[in-house]
Scaffold this motif. Structure first.
Motif, PDB file in Angstrom:
ATOM      1  N   ALA A 252       0.823  -1.214   0.000  1.00 29.59           N
ATOM      2  CA  ALA A 252       0.000   0.000   0.000  1.00 29.59           C
ATOM      3  C   ALA A 252       0.853   1.258   0.000  1.00 29.59           C
ATOM      4  N   PHE A 253       2.014   1.191   0.654  1.00 29.23           N
ATOM      5  CA  PHE A 253       2.873   2.362   0.824  1.00 29.23           C
ATOM      6  C   PHE A 253       4.303   1.995   0.409  1.00 29.23           C
ATOM      7  N   PRO A 254       4.597   1.976  -0.893  1.00 32.39           N
ATOM      8  CA  PRO A 254       5.898   1.476  -1.381  1.00 32.39           C
ATOM      9  C   PRO A 254       7.100   2.239  -0.836  1.00 32.39           C
ATOM     10  N   GLU A 255       6.881   3.473  -0.371  1.00 28.65           N
ATOM     11  CA  GLU A 255       8.007   4.238   0.168  1.00 28.65           C
ATOM     12  C   GLU A 255       8.570   3.614   1.446  1.00 28.65           C
ATOM     13  N   LEU A 256       7.837   2.677   2.052  1.00 35.25           N
ATOM     14  CA  LEU A 256       8.344   1.989   3.243  1.00 35.25           C
ATOM     15  C   LEU A 256       9.538   1.095   2.910  1.00 35.25           C
ATOM     16  N   ASP A 257       9.596   0.606   1.667  1.00 28.00           N
ATOM     17  CA  ASP A 257      10.755  -0.142   1.150  1.00 28.00           C
ATOM     18  C   ASP A 257      11.140  -1.317   2.047  1.00 28.00           C
ATOM     19  N   LEU A 258      10.194  -2.221   2.240  1.00 33.79           N
ATOM     20  CA  LEU A 258      10.426  -3.379   3.106  1.00 33.79           C
ATOM     21  C   LEU A 258      11.668  -4.163   2.701  1.00 33.79           C
ATOM     22  N   ASN A 259      11.876  -4.284   1.405  1.00 33.41           N
ATOM     23  CA  ASN A 259      12.990  -5.114   0.917  1.00 33.41           C
ATOM     24  C   ASN A 259      14.338  -4.654   1.483  1.00 33.41           C
ATOM     25  N   SER A 260      14.470  -3.363   1.726  1.00 34.27           N
ATOM     26  CA  SER A 260      15.749  -2.835   2.221  1.00 34.27           C
ATOM     27  C   SER A 260      16.030  -3.252   3.661  1.00 34.27           C
ATOM     28  N   TYR A 261      15.023  -3.751   4.360  1.00 32.13           N
ATOM     29  CA  TYR A 261      15.201  -4.183   5.745  1.00 32.13           C
ATOM     30  C   TYR A 261      15.412  -5.692   5.850  1.00 32.13           C
ATOM     31  N   PRO A 264      18.521 -12.077   3.214  1.00 33.54           N
ATOM     32  CA  PRO A 264      18.131 -13.032   2.163  1.00 33.54           C
ATOM     33  C   PRO A 264      17.036 -13.999   2.592  1.00 33.54           C
ATOM     34  N   ALA A 265      17.104 -14.498   3.820  1.00 38.77           N
ATOM     35  CA  ALA A 265      16.061 -15.417   4.289  1.00 38.77           C
ATOM     36  C   ALA A 265      14.720 -14.702   4.383  1.00 38.77           C
ATOM     37  N   GLY A 266      14.724 -13.440   4.801  1.00 36.78           N
ATOM     38  CA  GLY A 266      13.491 -12.664   4.899  1.00 36.78           C
ATOM     39  C   GLY A 266      12.887 -12.386   3.533  1.00 36.78           C
ATOM     40  N   ARG A 267      13.740 -12.081   2.555  1.00 36.26           N
ATOM     41  CA  ARG A 267      13.234 -11.826   1.203  1.00 36.26           C
ATOM     42  C   ARG A 267      12.608 -13.077   0.609  1.00 36.26           C
ATOM     43  N   LYS A 288       9.421 -17.451  14.167  1.00 28.07           N
ATOM     44  CA  LYS A 288      10.544 -16.633  13.710  1.00 28.07           C
ATOM     45  C   LYS A 288      10.432 -15.249  14.339  1.00 28.07           C
ATOM     46  N   ARG A 289      11.564 -14.711  14.747  1.00 30.25           N
ATOM     47  CA  ARG A 289      11.592 -13.363  15.281  1.00 30.25           C
ATOM     48  C   ARG A 289      11.913 -12.377  14.159  1.00 30.25           C
ATOM     49  N   ILE A 290      11.479 -11.153  14.327  1.00 29.15           N
ATOM     50  CA  ILE A 290      11.767 -10.128  13.329  1.00 29.15           C
ATOM     51  C   ILE A 290      13.272 -10.040  13.088  1.00 29.15           C
ATOM     52  N   SER A 291      14.053 -10.167  14.143  1.00 27.99           N
ATOM     53  CA  SER A 291      15.512 -10.073  14.019  1.00 27.99           C
ATOM     54  C   SER A 291      16.120 -11.224  13.224  1.00 27.99           C
ATOM     55  N   ASP A 292      15.396 -12.352  13.113  1.00 25.44           N
ATOM     56  CA  ASP A 292      15.901 -13.482  12.341  1.00 25.44           C
ATOM     57  C   ASP A 292      15.904 -13.200  10.840  1.00 25.44           C
ATOM     58  N   LEU A 293      15.043 -12.304  10.397  1.00 27.41           N
ATOM     59  CA  LEU A 293      14.801 -12.134   8.966  1.00 27.41           C
ATOM     60  C   LEU A 293      15.091 -10.724   8.462  1.00 27.41           C
ATOM     61  N   THR A 294      15.623  -9.873   9.325  1.00 25.55           N
ATOM     62  CA  THR A 294      15.902  -8.493   8.920  1.00 25.55           C
ATOM     63  C   THR A 294      17.323  -8.094   9.297  1.00 25.55           C
ATOM     64  N   THR A 295      17.807  -7.055   8.645  1.00 28.01           N
ATOM     65  CA  THR A 295      19.083  -6.461   9.023  1.00 28.01           C
ATOM     66  C   THR A 295      18.868  -5.362  10.062  1.00 28.01           C
ATOM     67  N   ARG A 296      17.677  -4.823  10.114  1.00 27.64           N
ATOM     68  CA  ARG A 296      17.236  -3.879  11.146  1.00 27.64           C
ATOM     69  C   ARG A 296      15.718  -3.924  11.181  1.00 27.64           C
ATOM     70  N   ASN A 297      15.152  -3.604  12.315  1.00 27.51           N
ATOM     71  CA  ASN A 297      13.713  -3.773  12.522  1.00 27.51           C
ATOM     72  C   ASN A 297      12.932  -2.608  11.915  1.00 27.51           C
ATOM     73  N   PRO A 298      12.133  -2.850  10.871  1.00 29.16           N
ATOM     74  CA  PRO A 298      11.373  -1.740  10.286  1.00 29.16           C
ATOM     75  C   PRO A 298      10.364  -1.151  11.264  1.00 29.16           C
TER      76      PRO A 298
END
Length: 390
Positions: A252-261, A264-267, A288-298
């Protein structure tokens, strides 16, 4: 005698043809522009015969249509949503109540859309929907934005879902084959994701669709505060819902840019979630924890918090009465989140009857409470007094 050159003659003819073509095109373009300008949320874009089977091959005395109708995104842009209209064939005369039904989480892949499963008896809540058609009520079931239509499903984006629920009711009343009057009584129903959608529809109805004769909203297991729900589910059985919700908000809001957070496992996980249904998504994302799949927590970022806050319920009192219910032992949506919504609605003067499900959990709540929901909506259609317990 004067002769014209062939070149000049051809040029004159071509100019005449071009002028005729332009004169024909201008009215056509003007008509198309006028038609687009006149399009309203809830207008039916297309319809086709469908069928309603609660279980594979199970007959029902109904007619059904798959529809595409106009609606509105969370940010107010026009969009098109699909859904299903179901009308009992019982010979009833006079205004027939209409339920605009918001389903719980089915997944993000297009194959999960209710309209793709209702004809085959594979829709998860079809037996609950049948309880309404057996009462002689028509039902319209939205697919929500991006579920069964181009794009990714905007999962958990509350304003978009609320618009889709209200516009589904408008579309059902504007579908000539359904035979539903424009001023007929309407009830709103939803649980879990559908609880968010139905609650948003209840809050928006007074400003977005005031012409709808909404008699009441039955809403349960409501994820009214997404930040609290995410914190509750992080690393638990329901943690996959966090990543589905993140993908929906990012759509809905592409400026959030989830992919940047995502790492590889999260993507990989999120990409798979966009193509599959809830059974696969829930298992893939469980524990799974957010920290398991991100480089930083969105969810720690101000822009993410602002967008999730945009879907928070409780800021507006529903114009019509509400029956809200929540399981005390709900393992996915904290009971306290439901109670907080009730408190905020009550503080704003809403007519709310809140019911605690003392035994059971999240999924069982929608099943065990369905008879009470039907009876409460029947009382609203009959004009009986409410029993608010604020």
């Amino acid at each position: 005698m004067r002769f014209r050159s062939p070149t000049r003659t051809r040029s004159t003819a071509l100019a005449a043809v071009a002028a005729l073509a332009l004169s024909a095109w201008i009215p056509a373009a003007a008509r198309a522009a006028a038609q687009e300008a006149a399009a309203r949320p809830g207008d039916v874009v297309s319809s086709a015969p469908s069928a309603f089977h609660p279980l594979p091959g199970q007959p029902t005395n109904t007619k059904a249509w798959k529809i595409h109708y106009r609606s509105t995104t969370a940010d107010g842009a026009p969009n098109v949503v699909s859904g299903t209209v179901i009308v009992p064939q019982d010979g009833r005369t006079g205004p027939r109540p209409l339920i605009t039904y918001a389903v719980g989480t089915v997944g993000m892949g297009d194959s999960c859309a209710p309209s793709n499963n209702i004809p085959h008896g594979t829709a998860m809540e079809a037996n609950l929907i049948q309880q309404f058609t057996l009462r002689g009520w028509a039902v319209v079931v939205t697919d929500y934005e991006g579920l069964g239509t181009p794009g990714v499903h905007t999962y958990t984006v509350g304003p978009s879902a609320g618009h889709a629920v209200l516009d589904a009711a408008r579309a059902a009343q504007r579908l000539p084959e359904a035979g539903l009057p424009a001023n007929g009584p309407v009830g709103i129903m939803g649980y879990s994701q559908g609880g968010q959608a139905s609650s948003w529809a209840a809050e928006l109805q007074g400003s977005y669709a005031p012409e709808l004769q909404v008699k009441g909203t039955a809403t349960g297991g409501v994820p009214a505060d997404l930040m609290k729900v995410a914190d509750f589910n992080n690393g638990s059985f329901g943690s996959g819902l966090i990543f589905m919700a993140a993908a929906g908000q990012d759509t809905a809001f592409p400026e959030l840019d989830l992919n940047s957070y995502l790492n590889p496992a999260g993507r990989l996980l999120v990409a798979g979630m966009k193509e599959n249904c809830v059974a696969v998504d829930a298992v893939a994302g469980a524990f799974k924890r957010i920290s398991d799949l991100t480089t930083r927590n969105p969810l720690a970022q101000p822009d993410w918090q602002a967008r999730l806050n945009q879907s928070r319920l409780g800021r507006t009192a529903p114009a019509a009465p509400v029956y809200q219910y929540h399981a005390l032992a709900d393992e996915l949506i904290p009971y306290g989140v439901g109670r907080q919504l009730r408190s905020e609605w009550c503080a704003k003067g809403a007519d709310v009857e809140f019911d605690t499900i003392w035994l059971g959990e999240h999924v069982s709540g929608v099943i065990t409470q369905s008879p009470a929901v039907g009876d409460w909506l029947a009382d609203r259609f009959a004009g009986r007094p409410t029993r608010a317990n604020c």
